[in-house]
Design a protein around this motif. Structure first.
Motif, PDB file in Angstrom:
ATOM      1  N   LEU A  90     -28.311 -35.752 -22.254  1.00  0.00           N
ATOM      2  CA  LEU A  90     -29.301 -35.112 -23.111  1.00  0.00           C
ATOM      3  C   LEU A  90     -29.487 -33.651 -22.728  1.00  0.00           C
ATOM      4  O   LEU A  90     -29.601 -32.778 -23.591  1.00  0.00           O
ATOM      5  CB  LEU A  90     -30.632 -35.853 -23.021  1.00  0.00           C
ATOM      6  CG  LEU A  90     -31.788 -35.272 -23.851  1.00  0.00           C
ATOM      7  CD1 LEU A  90     -31.440 -35.280 -25.334  1.00  0.00           C
ATOM      8  CD2 LEU A  90     -33.070 -36.053 -23.600  1.00  0.00           C
ATOM      9  N   LEU A  91     -29.515 -33.351 -21.442  1.00  0.00           N
ATOM     10  CA  LEU A  91     -29.671 -31.980 -20.985  1.00  0.00           C
ATOM     11  C   LEU A  91     -28.508 -31.111 -21.453  1.00  0.00           C
ATOM     12  O   LEU A  91     -28.705 -29.955 -21.843  1.00  0.00           O
ATOM     13  CB  LEU A  91     -29.777 -31.936 -19.453  1.00  0.00           C
ATOM     14  CG  LEU A  91     -31.052 -32.536 -18.853  1.00  0.00           C
ATOM     15  CD1 LEU A  91     -30.963 -32.556 -17.330  1.00  0.00           C
ATOM     16  CD2 LEU A  91     -32.281 -31.767 -19.303  1.00  0.00           C
ATOM     17  N   GLN A  92     -27.308 -31.666 -21.439  1.00  0.00           N
ATOM     18  CA  GLN A  92     -26.149 -30.881 -21.856  1.00  0.00           C
ATOM     19  C   GLN A  92     -26.164 -30.592 -23.352  1.00  0.00           C
ATOM     20  O   GLN A  92     -26.029 -29.448 -23.778  1.00  0.00           O
ATOM     21  CB  GLN A  92     -24.845 -31.593 -21.503  1.00  0.00           C
ATOM     22  CG  GLN A  92     -23.609 -30.801 -21.930  1.00  0.00           C
ATOM     23  CD  GLN A  92     -22.302 -31.492 -21.605  1.00  0.00           C
ATOM     24  OE1 GLN A  92     -22.291 -32.658 -21.206  1.00  0.00           O
ATOM     25  NE2 GLN A  92     -21.196 -30.790 -21.760  1.00  0.00           N
ATOM     26  N   VAL A  93     -26.347 -31.621 -24.174  1.00  0.00           N
ATOM     27  CA  VAL A  93     -26.258 -31.426 -25.622  1.00  0.00           C
ATOM     28  C   VAL A  93     -27.471 -30.708 -26.197  1.00  0.00           C
ATOM     29  O   VAL A  93     -27.416 -30.205 -27.321  1.00  0.00           O
ATOM     30  CB  VAL A  93     -26.047 -32.772 -26.357  1.00  0.00           C
ATOM     31  CG1 VAL A  93     -24.742 -33.424 -25.935  1.00  0.00           C
ATOM     32  CG2 VAL A  93     -27.210 -33.733 -26.115  1.00  0.00           C
ATOM     33  N   ASN A  94     -28.574 -30.657 -25.427  1.00  0.00           N
ATOM     34  CA  ASN A  94     -29.767 -29.980 -25.922  1.00  0.00           C
ATOM     35  C   ASN A  94     -29.929 -28.591 -25.314  1.00  0.00           C
ATOM     36  O   ASN A  94     -30.898 -27.894 -25.597  1.00  0.00           O
ATOM     37  CB  ASN A  94     -31.019 -30.813 -25.612  1.00  0.00           C
ATOM     38  CG  ASN A  94     -32.109 -30.616 -26.644  1.00  0.00           C
ATOM     39  OD1 ASN A  94     -31.891 -30.826 -27.830  1.00  0.00           O
ATOM     40  ND2 ASN A  94     -33.288 -30.209 -26.204  1.00  0.00           N
ATOM     41  N   ASP A  95     -28.974 -28.175 -24.508  1.00  0.00           N
ATOM     42  CA  ASP A  95     -29.031 -26.865 -23.886  1.00  0.00           C
ATOM     43  C   ASP A  95     -28.834 -25.771 -24.931  1.00  0.00           C
ATOM     44  O   ASP A  95     -28.070 -25.943 -25.887  1.00  0.00           O
ATOM     45  CB  ASP A  95     -27.949 -26.757 -22.808  1.00  0.00           C
ATOM     46  CG  ASP A  95     -28.100 -25.499 -21.965  1.00  0.00           C
ATOM     47  OD1 ASP A  95     -27.554 -24.460 -22.389  1.00  0.00           O
ATOM     48  OD2 ASP A  95     -28.746 -25.553 -20.922  1.00  0.00           O
ATOM     49  N   SER A  96     -29.505 -24.638 -24.754  1.00  0.00           N
ATOM     50  CA  SER A  96     -29.391 -23.538 -25.716  1.00  0.00           C
ATOM     51  C   SER A  96     -27.987 -22.959 -25.759  1.00  0.00           C
ATOM     52  O   SER A  96     -27.622 -22.273 -26.722  1.00  0.00           O
ATOM     53  CB  SER A  96     -30.397 -22.429 -25.372  1.00  0.00           C
ATOM     54  OG  SER A  96     -30.154 -21.917 -24.068  1.00  0.00           O
ATOM     55  N   GLN A  97     -27.191 -23.212 -24.720  1.00  0.00           N
ATOM     56  CA  GLN A  97     -25.821 -22.710 -24.677  1.00  0.00           C
ATOM     57  C   GLN A  97     -24.830 -23.664 -25.322  1.00  0.00           C
ATOM     58  O   GLN A  97     -23.639 -23.352 -25.409  1.00  0.00           O
ATOM     59  CB  GLN A  97     -25.410 -22.463 -23.214  1.00  0.00           C
ATOM     60  CG  GLN A  97     -26.272 -21.464 -22.479  1.00  0.00           C
ATOM     61  CD  GLN A  97     -26.272 -20.105 -23.163  1.00  0.00           C
ATOM     62  OE1 GLN A  97     -25.238 -19.574 -23.529  1.00  0.00           O
ATOM     63  NE2 GLN A  97     -27.457 -19.536 -23.336  1.00  0.00           N
ATOM     64  N   PHE A  98     -25.298 -24.830 -25.772  1.00  0.00           N
ATOM     65  CA  PHE A  98     -24.392 -25.782 -26.415  1.00  0.00           C
ATOM     66  C   PHE A  98     -23.836 -25.144 -27.691  1.00  0.00           C
ATOM     67  O   PHE A  98     -24.602 -24.722 -28.568  1.00  0.00           O
ATOM     68  CB  PHE A  98     -25.145 -27.069 -26.771  1.00  0.00           C
ATOM     69  CG  PHE A  98     -24.256 -28.223 -27.133  1.00  0.00           C
ATOM     70  CD1 PHE A  98     -23.553 -28.895 -26.158  1.00  0.00           C
ATOM     71  CD2 PHE A  98     -24.132 -28.625 -28.453  1.00  0.00           C
ATOM     72  CE1 PHE A  98     -22.732 -29.971 -26.484  1.00  0.00           C
ATOM     73  CE2 PHE A  98     -23.319 -29.688 -28.796  1.00  0.00           C
ATOM     74  CZ  PHE A  98     -22.619 -30.372 -27.812  1.00  0.00           C
ATOM     75  N   PRO A  99     -22.519 -25.032 -27.809  1.00  0.00           N
ATOM     76  CA  PRO A  99     -21.918 -24.248 -28.911  1.00  0.00           C
ATOM     77  C   PRO A  99     -21.887 -24.954 -30.265  1.00  0.00           C
ATOM     78  O   PRO A  99     -20.824 -25.244 -30.811  1.00  0.00           O
ATOM     79  CB  PRO A  99     -20.499 -23.997 -28.384  1.00  0.00           C
ATOM     80  CG  PRO A  99     -20.207 -25.192 -27.550  1.00  0.00           C
ATOM     81  CD  PRO A  99     -21.506 -25.557 -26.879  1.00  0.00           C
ATOM     82  N   SER A 100     -23.071 -25.195 -30.805  1.00  0.00           N
ATOM     83  CA  SER A 100     -23.153 -25.809 -32.132  1.00  0.00           C
ATOM     84  C   SER A 100     -23.200 -24.756 -33.229  1.00  0.00           C
ATOM     85  O   SER A 100     -23.160 -25.080 -34.417  1.00  0.00           O
ATOM     86  CB  SER A 100     -24.400 -26.687 -32.224  1.00  0.00           C
ATOM     87  OG  SER A 100     -25.569 -25.901 -32.086  1.00  0.00           O
ATOM     88  N   GLY A 101     -23.309 -23.476 -32.824  1.00  0.00           N
ATOM     89  CA  GLY A 101     -23.391 -22.398 -33.803  1.00  0.00           C
ATOM     90  C   GLY A 101     -24.809 -22.011 -34.155  1.00  0.00           C
ATOM     91  O   GLY A 101     -25.033 -21.178 -35.039  1.00  0.00           O
TER      92      GLY A 101
END
Length: 223
Positions: free
Chosen positions: A9-20
């Motif tokens: 959860l911490l990884q996918v919700n991080d502001s740096q997660f490259p979802s665009g």
């Protein structure tokens, strides 16, 4: 003990997660250009009176319902909710932004952790709105954690975008995010029991801003 789902959860919700997400202001840029949001106090007022009510009345309860469908493996019902969300987003730019964020998130999550359910949904030609994808990928997590993560992601998205648009430092930005989450957190439990007929929120300010943004002569963000 550390829950096994927390690192994910911490990884996918991080502001740096490259979802665009960094490329979208979700209508905020136009509001800055129109003088609605010009300083940190305006941003706080905008979040508290426009975004938080929308989250509490619509997005978060809708996410709870979508999470329940995904957790139960009822992907047909989840697809119907995806289509319904498509209809709720009246402004084309907001609709397209939600689909782009969801599709990019879904594609990357599949690379991080192969999941037949995610692959099947990605191939179904569903709209793949961001909220629906979040419910699907986090379906094995406690619903309160999913709702809190989505709320934080939404609030921080606006706050971080504003740093490129108005005079706002990182420290004040984080204080604004914390203040907003303090207003949302006590109401999370009540959201879980919100009846379906009570879901809904109409925010003409954001809708109109997004429609005008599409015709702006100069733009820093896509939406």
């Amino acid at each position: 003990m550390l829950p096994e789902w927390l690192p994910w959860l911490l990884q996918v919700n991080d502001s740096q997660f490259p979802s665009g997400a960094y490329a979208h202001s979700m209508g905020l840029e136009e509001l800055v250009q129109r003088g609605v949001v010009q300083k940190p106090e305006d941003l706080e007022r905008f979040l508290q009176h426009q975004i938080i009510p929308s989250l509490l009345a619509f997005e978060l309860p809708f996410l709870v319902k979508a999470h329940a469908c995904a957790a139960a493996g009822d992907y047909a019902a989840l697809r119907l909710m995806d289509d319904e969300l498509e209809a709720w987003k009246l402004a084309a730019e907001l609709r397209q932004a939600s689909r782009q964020l969801g599709s990019r998130r879904l594609a990357l999550v599949q690379k991080l952790d192969a999941d037949p359910a995610l692959t099947s949904y990605a191939q179904s030609e569903a709209p793949c709105h961001h909220l629906i994808v979040c419910a699907l990928e986090l379906r094995h997590l406690p619903v309160t954690a999913v709702v809190c993560a989505f709320a934080l992601q939404t609030i921080s998205g606006y706050a971080i975008s504003s740093m490129k648009l108005i005079r706002l430092g990182q420290e004040r930005c984080q204080l604004i995010i914390r203040g907003c989450m303090t207003l949302i957190a006590p109401r999370l439990d009540a959201l879980i029991s919100t009846p379906s007929e009570r879901l809904g929120w109409f925010n003409p300010l954001l809708e109109i801003a997004s429609m005008r943004h599409a015709r702006a002569n100069e733009r820093l963000f896509i939406s």
